[in-house]
Write a protein that holds these residues in place. Structure first.
Motif, mmCIF file in Angstrom:
data_model
loop_
_atom_site.group_PDB
_atom_site.id
_atom_site.type_symbol
_atom_site.label_atom_id
_atom_site.label_comp_id
_atom_site.label_asym_id
_atom_site.label_seq_id
_atom_site.Cartn_x
_atom_site.Cartn_y
_atom_site.Cartn_z
ATOM 1 N N VAL A 92 0.779 -1.128 0.398
ATOM 2 C CA VAL A 92 0.072 -0.081 0.178
ATOM 3 C C VAL A 92 0.664 1.370 0.184
ATOM 4 C CG1 VAL A 92 -2.032 0.927 1.225
ATOM 5 C CG2 VAL A 92 -1.555 -1.446 1.487
ATOM 6 N N PHE A 93 0.638 2.061 -0.816
ATOM 7 C CA PHE A 93 2.189 3.539 -1.361
ATOM 8 C C PHE A 93 1.152 4.362 -1.086
ATOM 9 C CE2 PHE A 93 3.175 0.390 -4.587
ATOM 10 C CZ PHE A 93 4.308 -0.386 -3.351
ATOM 11 N N GLN A 94 1.752 4.979 -0.723
ATOM 12 C CA GLN A 94 1.540 6.820 -0.176
ATOM 13 C C GLN A 94 0.302 7.442 -1.547
ATOM 14 O OE1 GLN A 94 4.107 10.017 0.879
ATOM 15 N NE2 GLN A 94 2.950 11.198 0.253
ATOM 16 N N SER A 95 0.626 7.328 -2.370
ATOM 17 C CA SER A 95 -0.072 8.100 -3.996
ATOM 18 C C SER A 95 -0.964 7.038 -4.875
ATOM 19 C CB SER A 95 1.359 7.732 -4.772
ATOM 20 O OG SER A 95 2.012 7.331 -5.345
ATOM 21 N N ARG A 153 -8.827 2.722 -0.101
ATOM 22 C CA ARG A 153 -9.090 1.177 0.330
ATOM 23 C C ARG A 153 -9.452 0.367 -0.437
ATOM 24 N NH1 ARG A 153 -13.100 1.532 4.734
ATOM 25 N NH2 ARG A 153 -13.219 3.432 5.836
ATOM 26 N N VAL A 154 -9.525 1.092 -1.890
ATOM 27 C CA VAL A 154 -9.461 -0.166 -3.393
ATOM 28 C C VAL A 154 -7.609 -0.592 -3.221
ATOM 29 C CG1 VAL A 154 -9.290 0.562 -5.269
ATOM 30 C CG2 VAL A 154 -10.843 1.237 -4.366
ATOM 31 N N ALA A 155 -6.456 0.664 -2.675
ATOM 32 C CA ALA A 155 -5.159 0.392 -2.942
ATOM 33 C C ALA A 155 -5.203 -1.054 -1.702
ATOM 34 C CB ALA A 155 -4.285 1.052 -2.547
ATOM 35 N N ILE A 156 -6.098 -1.036 -0.639
ATOM 36 C CA ILE A 156 -6.089 -2.234 0.693
ATOM 37 C C ILE A 156 -6.572 -3.532 0.232
ATOM 38 C CG2 ILE A 156 -6.319 -2.575 3.303
ATOM 39 C CD1 ILE A 156 -6.317 0.277 3.384
ATOM 40 N N ILE A 167 1.498 -7.158 5.462
ATOM 41 C CA ILE A 167 1.226 -6.012 3.996
ATOM 42 C C ILE A 167 2.062 -4.964 4.739
ATOM 43 C CG2 ILE A 167 -0.810 -4.192 4.176
ATOM 44 C CD1 ILE A 167 -1.686 -6.404 2.410
ATOM 45 N N LEU A 168 2.696 -4.303 3.856
ATOM 46 C CA LEU A 168 4.012 -3.216 3.424
ATOM 47 C C LEU A 168 3.156 -2.172 3.103
ATOM 48 C CD1 LEU A 168 7.207 -4.373 2.156
ATOM 49 C CD2 LEU A 168 6.028 -4.822 5.207
ATOM 50 N N ALA A 169 2.851 -0.513 4.329
ATOM 51 C CA ALA A 169 2.407 -0.075 4.045
ATOM 52 C C ALA A 169 3.029 1.116 3.933
ATOM 53 C CB ALA A 169 0.962 0.278 5.075
#
Length: 241
Positions: A92-95, A153-156, A167-169
């Protein structure tokens, strides 16, 4: 006690810029067990992003070992690293990193497409995950039709597609307002409650406060590693307080 999911042994990362060598990580020793919710904190240049790249099998250490779910990744080939990323890690990325010209559903399906899962199975799993993050009614929307919090939320949901143990965020709330940030961290907390291991890189104390363990970096070294006995939840209350 839960099994070890991550083990770092005397891990060193050196960047060779030609004119000089920069020591990014200095003999890091660290264990993260299955089911932990961990924050990695530090200012720019502290080494936290270097560590995240290694944990995500996007880079390899110069020296030492990184065991992910018992597998030593340090000497893996690029193809082997790609395979272990697809099986073991959700990012999961910032962008957000969503594909702009396709729907929320198709974005969530993408990792399963790479894993060559059957089409019907991909769709059913993607719809299930969108429901899990509260977006089942938005499955046909494009990313530009969603708010920042909804895109994350879609990215998660996408990160969970192949049921990875980790999970790496990376600064997952960096582009969100306070309310959306808290909702995303609450979602991570629920994933953790369900047994998923979540590691969040952040420089925000309010975000780290949601986790059960806070590891702080400075100058490529761990300077503190402490349990957070009273993780924050929505409304500002700790779950055990």
């Amino acid at each position: 006690m839960e099994r070890e999911l991550i083990r770092l042994e005397n891990l060193v990362k050196i960047y060779d810029t030609g004119a000089l060598k920069v020591l990014g990580l200095k003999k890091i020793n660290l264990v993260i067990r299955q089911g932990e919710f961990v924050a990695i904190m530090g200012q720019s240049g502290s080494g936290k992003s270097t560590l995240m790249n290694i944990l995500g099998c996007l880079d390899r250490p110069t020296l030492g070992h990184y065991y992910l779910d018992g597998e030593d990744t340090a000497q893996m080939t690029p193809e082997e690293l790609s395979a272990i990323r697809n099986r073991k890690i959700g990012f999961v990325f910032q962008s957000f990193n969503l594909i702009s010209r396709t729907t929320a559903l198709k974005n969530v399906e993408l990792p399963m497409t790479y894993a060559r899962r059957p089409k019907r199975e991909r769709r059913e799993r993607a719809m299930e995950l969108l429901a899990r993050v509260g977006l089942e009614a938005r499955w046909s929307h494009m990313p530009n039709e969603l708010s920042g919090g909804q895109r994350q939320r879609v990215a998660i949901a996408r990160a969970l597609a192949n049921e990875p143990p980790l999970i790496l965020a990376d600064e997952p709330t960096g582009n969100l307002d306070t309310a959306a940030s808290q909702e995303i961290m609450e979602l991570f907390a629920k994933l953790h409650d369900g047994g998923t291991t979540v590691v969040v890189v952040t420089h925000e104390e309010d975000i780290a406060a949601f986790t059960g363990r806070i590891i702080r970096f400075r100058d490529g070294q761990i300077i503190s590693d402490e349990a957070n006995p009273c993780p924050r939840r929505l409304g500002g209350e700790g779950s055990a307080c």
